[in-house]
Motif scaffolding. Structure first.
Motif, PDB file in Angstrom:
ATOM      1  N   CYS A  11       0.879  -1.163   0.000  1.00  0.00           N
ATOM      2  CA  CYS A  11       0.000   0.000   0.000  1.00  0.00           C
ATOM      3  C   CYS A  11       0.922   1.221   0.000  1.00  0.00           C
ATOM      4  O   CYS A  11       1.506   1.562   1.027  1.00  0.00           O
ATOM      5  CB  CYS A  11      -0.894  -0.038   1.234  1.00  0.00           C
ATOM      6  SG  CYS A  11      -1.930   1.406   1.416  1.00  0.00           S
ATOM      7  N   ARG A  19      -1.415   1.099  -5.489  1.00  0.00           N
ATOM      8  CA  ARG A  19      -2.232   2.281  -5.713  1.00  0.00           C
ATOM      9  C   ARG A  19      -1.572   3.203  -6.741  1.00  0.00           C
ATOM     10  O   ARG A  19      -0.494   3.743  -6.495  1.00  0.00           O
ATOM     11  CB  ARG A  19      -2.458   3.012  -4.388  1.00  0.00           C
ATOM     12  CG  ARG A  19      -3.236   2.164  -3.400  1.00  0.00           C
ATOM     13  CD  ARG A  19      -3.384   2.828  -2.048  1.00  0.00           C
ATOM     14  NE  ARG A  19      -4.340   2.101  -1.209  1.00  0.00           N
ATOM     15  CZ  ARG A  19      -4.635   2.437   0.046  1.00  0.00           C
ATOM     16  NH1 ARG A  19      -4.041   3.471   0.604  1.00  0.00           N
ATOM     17  NH2 ARG A  19      -5.516   1.731   0.734  1.00  0.00           N
ATOM     18  N   PHE A  22      -5.036   8.183  -7.223  1.00  0.00           N
ATOM     19  CA  PHE A  22      -5.252   8.677  -5.859  1.00  0.00           C
ATOM     20  C   PHE A  22      -5.166  10.198  -5.790  1.00  0.00           C
ATOM     21  O   PHE A  22      -5.838  10.826  -4.959  1.00  0.00           O
ATOM     22  CB  PHE A  22      -4.302   7.974  -4.891  1.00  0.00           C
ATOM     23  CG  PHE A  22      -4.838   6.638  -4.472  1.00  0.00           C
ATOM     24  CD1 PHE A  22      -5.378   6.450  -3.216  1.00  0.00           C
ATOM     25  CD2 PHE A  22      -4.868   5.577  -5.365  1.00  0.00           C
ATOM     26  CE1 PHE A  22      -5.922   5.231  -2.847  1.00  0.00           C
ATOM     27  CE2 PHE A  22      -5.407   4.347  -5.011  1.00  0.00           C
ATOM     28  CZ  PHE A  22      -5.939   4.177  -3.742  1.00  0.00           C
ATOM     29  N   HIS A  40      -7.936  -0.850 -10.820  1.00  0.00           N
ATOM     30  CA  HIS A  40      -8.748  -0.334  -9.712  1.00  0.00           C
ATOM     31  C   HIS A  40     -10.155   0.020 -10.201  1.00  0.00           C
ATOM     32  O   HIS A  40     -11.160  -0.362  -9.575  1.00  0.00           O
ATOM     33  CB  HIS A  40      -8.045   0.904  -9.136  1.00  0.00           C
ATOM     34  CG  HIS A  40      -8.683   1.505  -7.931  1.00  0.00           C
ATOM     35  ND1 HIS A  40      -7.972   2.007  -6.873  1.00  0.00           N
ATOM     36  CD2 HIS A  40      -9.982   1.707  -7.610  1.00  0.00           C
ATOM     37  CE1 HIS A  40      -8.798   2.489  -5.960  1.00  0.00           C
ATOM     38  NE2 HIS A  40     -10.030   2.319  -6.393  1.00  0.00           N
TER      39      HIS A  40
END
Length: 216
Positions: free
Chosen positions: A51, A82, A87, A131
């Protein structure tokens, strides 16, 4: 055509006692973050998926115990789960809906890339398309409101929809589908069950029980 392989994705949950040899016998073993069940869930480690945003990313990079851990020393690749562009796009909306997550999108991808290069490891960023495809699949299963899918589910999705792994069998170990309430664990469990019906995804527990009964 690439030869079919067994890929073991090892979550950080408990595994059956004695399952470690089956995990270590897989062609490829993927672990997560701190690899909390390392040892009990085998030692072979080819990929560690991290992460790479927020507090978990910052803590891992700053922690000498993580950097010097056996799992990290063994791994050949570090995957950042990610996508930093994804993000960055999420940050303004999260500031409204989840103001308490003010550091959630802070990005440490470059730090993981630098660490990987310095230690002779490959680094990969899982693209935002994975994602977003996962979000669509979870929405179709009436997922409860959530912040982001879990890292484990992102990795499962990335492998399933990668043509390079089209012939591979994916086996899950240490997946309890529970934890932080910002992940849609119940919907993820339903999605895994759906993928299992295709025969591409298996859970280790039934395999382990079957191997014990055959050896008895």
């Amino acid at each position: 055509m690439a030869q079919a392989r067994q890929i073991m994705i090892v979550g950080n949950g408990p595994v059956d006692e004695g399952a470690a040899p089956l995990i270590d016998a897989a062609d490829l073993v993927i672990r997560f973050n701190g690899s909390r069940n390392f040892g009990a869930a085998g030692r072979k480690t080819d990929i560690i998926a991290v992460c790479n945003t927020g507090r978990p990313g910052a803590q891992m990079l700053a922690d000498p115990e993580w950097r010097d851990s056996e799992a990290v020393r063994r791994t050949a690749e570090i995957w950042s789960v990610r996508d930093p562009e994804k993000f960055a796009d999420m940050k303004p909306q999260l500031a409204i809906t989840h103001p308490e997550l003010d550091d959630f999108c802070d990005d440490y991808t470059d730090g993981f890339a630098t660490f990987a290069t310095a230690n002779g490891k490959q680094h990969r960023i899982i693209h935002r398309d994975v994602h977003e495809g996962l979000d669509a699949a979870l929405l179709a299963l009436d997922a409860e409101p959530y912040v982001v899918p879990s890292s484990g589910m992102v990795v499962i999705q990335a492998l399933l929809f990668d043509p390079a792994h089209a012939e591979d069998t994916i086996i899950l170990a240490g997946f309890g589908h529970s934890g932080w309430d910002g992940h849609p664990f119940e919907a993820e469990r339903r999605l895994v069950d759906q993928y299992m019906s295709s025969g591409r995804v298996l859970r280790l527990q039934p395999i382990f029980v079957s191997s014990l009964s055959q050896g008895a």
